[in-house]
Scaffold this active site. Structure first.
Site, mmCIF file in Angstrom:
data_model
loop_
_atom_site.group_PDB
_atom_site.id
_atom_site.type_symbol
_atom_site.label_atom_id
_atom_site.label_comp_id
_atom_site.label_asym_id
_atom_site.label_seq_id
_atom_site.Cartn_x
_atom_site.Cartn_y
_atom_site.Cartn_z
ATOM 1 N N ASN A 132 59.907 -9.869 71.928
ATOM 2 C CA ASN A 132 59.600 -11.038 71.085
ATOM 3 C C ASN A 132 58.897 -11.899 72.184
ATOM 4 O O ASN A 132 59.912 -12.113 73.180
ATOM 5 C CB ASN A 132 60.947 -11.877 70.580
ATOM 6 C CG ASN A 132 60.684 -13.012 70.098
ATOM 7 O OD1 ASN A 132 59.455 -13.387 69.626
ATOM 8 N ND2 ASN A 132 61.674 -13.893 70.110
ATOM 9 N N ASN A 155 59.398 -19.988 85.849
ATOM 10 C CA ASN A 155 60.447 -20.371 86.050
ATOM 11 C C ASN A 155 60.874 -20.710 87.699
ATOM 12 O O ASN A 155 61.828 -21.135 88.100
ATOM 13 C CB ASN A 155 61.604 -19.507 85.577
ATOM 14 C CG ASN A 155 61.423 -19.701 84.083
ATOM 15 O OD1 ASN A 155 61.488 -20.521 83.215
ATOM 16 N ND2 ASN A 155 61.316 -18.371 83.604
ATOM 17 N N ARG A 193 31.128 -35.989 100.756
ATOM 18 C CA ARG A 193 32.368 -36.619 99.773
ATOM 19 C C ARG A 193 31.777 -38.168 99.209
ATOM 20 O O ARG A 193 30.879 -38.663 99.664
ATOM 21 C CB ARG A 193 33.664 -36.909 100.777
ATOM 22 C CG ARG A 193 33.631 -37.521 102.102
ATOM 23 C CD ARG A 193 34.480 -37.370 102.829
ATOM 24 N NE ARG A 193 34.395 -38.260 104.070
ATOM 25 C CZ ARG A 193 34.833 -39.515 104.171
ATOM 26 N NH1 ARG A 193 35.544 -40.123 103.317
ATOM 27 N NH2 ARG A 193 34.585 -40.069 105.413
ATOM 28 N N HIS A 224 22.439 -31.389 112.367
ATOM 29 C CA HIS A 224 23.675 -31.106 113.220
ATOM 30 C C HIS A 224 24.499 -32.429 113.538
ATOM 31 O O HIS A 224 23.667 -33.231 113.873
ATOM 32 C CB HIS A 224 23.704 -29.936 114.078
ATOM 33 C CG HIS A 224 22.478 -30.242 115.304
ATOM 34 N ND1 HIS A 224 21.745 -29.491 115.825
ATOM 35 C CD2 HIS A 224 21.790 -31.469 115.354
ATOM 36 C CE1 HIS A 224 20.882 -30.030 116.513
ATOM 37 N NE2 HIS A 224 20.688 -31.283 116.248
ATOM 38 N N TYR A 227 27.350 -38.297 111.475
ATOM 39 C CA TYR A 227 27.968 -38.725 110.342
ATOM 40 C C TYR A 227 26.874 -40.076 109.578
ATOM 41 O O TYR A 227 26.458 -40.772 110.211
ATOM 42 C CB TYR A 227 29.144 -39.502 110.751
ATOM 43 C CG TYR A 227 29.838 -40.219 109.785
ATOM 44 C CD1 TYR A 227 30.555 -39.770 108.675
ATOM 45 C CD2 TYR A 227 29.730 -41.700 109.977
ATOM 46 C CE1 TYR A 227 31.004 -40.785 107.661
ATOM 47 C CE2 TYR A 227 30.300 -42.588 108.954
ATOM 48 C CZ TYR A 227 30.909 -41.971 107.811
ATOM 49 O OH TYR A 227 31.441 -42.804 106.873
ATOM 50 N N ASN A 250 14.008 -37.257 109.371
ATOM 51 C CA ASN A 250 14.703 -36.333 109.995
ATOM 52 C C ASN A 250 15.771 -36.832 110.889
ATOM 53 O O ASN A 250 15.646 -37.886 111.724
ATOM 54 C CB ASN A 250 13.751 -35.445 111.062
ATOM 55 C CG ASN A 250 14.722 -34.650 112.017
ATOM 56 O OD1 ASN A 250 15.347 -33.619 111.353
ATOM 57 N ND2 ASN A 250 14.459 -34.674 113.237
#
Length: 277
Positions: free
Chosen positions: A66, A124, A229, A259, A262, A273
């Protein structure tokens, strides 16, 4: 039953038509601590017995378990619930007693067998959590494979249930793709990428990079080891190279950041570029 699928519930409702109670069961080689389904000589459900209360004959003769999912006529459910008695020594009210009670009142009871009892497993502890995760991982990956997505190593590829991937995309090992992500056709995702809540355009390549809450246009390349992000938008035919981080930045088509840079809260036009640093 964290894994219970919508299509399974729909099937149970359809098969329940014309019955007062439907219980979901499965045959298994190792019944373990599951309660057991006992059938009569005509193959109809006679009763369900807790594994602790099985007779020696019942334990040997039945491998039908069951799974703990029931479909009731709800008026009958509330009619018969008060008739369940406490069972010693546990002093618990056990819903499986309703099978015997309703059969004695000539209600229509059926057992609906399914092929994969793991879909109904409980979670569980951490071991069962891993087992459940592996089941869902296999199911999701198989669906994508059948839809024309190439997953080179399904065992090391993790895809969330809401992710959409178009055909002819190739996913290499050791990739994680989650959330509201849409990957269009003919994308290549090389090993070691994390993608969440992202839109990836067709014919794009992602290499060992993290992309969250951002968009990448078609015919672009990202990585290795890039980080996009917070609502970054990359246009078409754009190159985002190694160790480049974008935060809330838009880069228009034809531009390049090859490369070690940021870019934050910036808007970069076409055919620009961005040099190192």
């Amino acid at each position: 039953c964290a894994l219970l699928q919508a299509e399974t519930l729909e099937m149970v409702f359809e098969e329940h038509e014309g019955h007062d109670l439907t219980i979901v069961t499965a045959n298994t080689k190792n019944p373990g601590n599951y309660s057991r389904v006992i059938r009569d000589n005509q193959g109809m459900v006679d009763k369900i017995v807790d594994f602790r209360d099985l007779s020696e004959i019942e334990a040997k003769s039945s491998n039908e378990i069951n799974l703990g999912v029931y479909c009731f006529d709800n008026e009958l459910l509330f009619k018969y619930l008060p008739e369940i008695k406490e069972t010693s020594p546990s002093e618990e009210l056990n819903i499986i007693d309703l099978i015997k009670i309703m059969k004695e009142d000539e209600c229509k009871v059926q057992a609906l067998r399914v092929d994969d009892e793991q879909e109904f497993m409980g979670v569980n502890d951490r071991l069962q959590l891993v087992t459940a995760q592996k089941w869902l991982q296999k199911k999701i990956n198989c669906e994508h494979l059948l839809n024309g997505v190439s997953i080179l190593d399904p065992d090391s590829t993790y895809i969330g249930p809401d992710v959409k991937i178009e055909e002819d995309t190739t996913i290499y090992p050791n990739n994680h793709i989650y959330g509201d992500t849409y990957i269009k056709n003919n994308v290549t995702i090389y090993p070691g990428s994390w993608i969440s809540n992202a839109l990836i355009g067709e014919n794009t390549e992602i290499t060992s990079s993290k992309i969250t809450d951002s968009k990448v246009g078609k015919n672009s390349t990202v990585g290795p080891n890039a980080h996009l992000r917070l609502n970054s938008k990359v246009g078409q035919k754009v190159r985002i190279g190694n160790y480049v981080e974008l935060k809330n930045t838009s880069i228009a088509s034809g531009s390049s950041c090859a490369h070690l840079s940021y870019l934050g809260d910036a808007e970069i036009g076409k055919n620009v570029n961005i040099g190192c640093g």
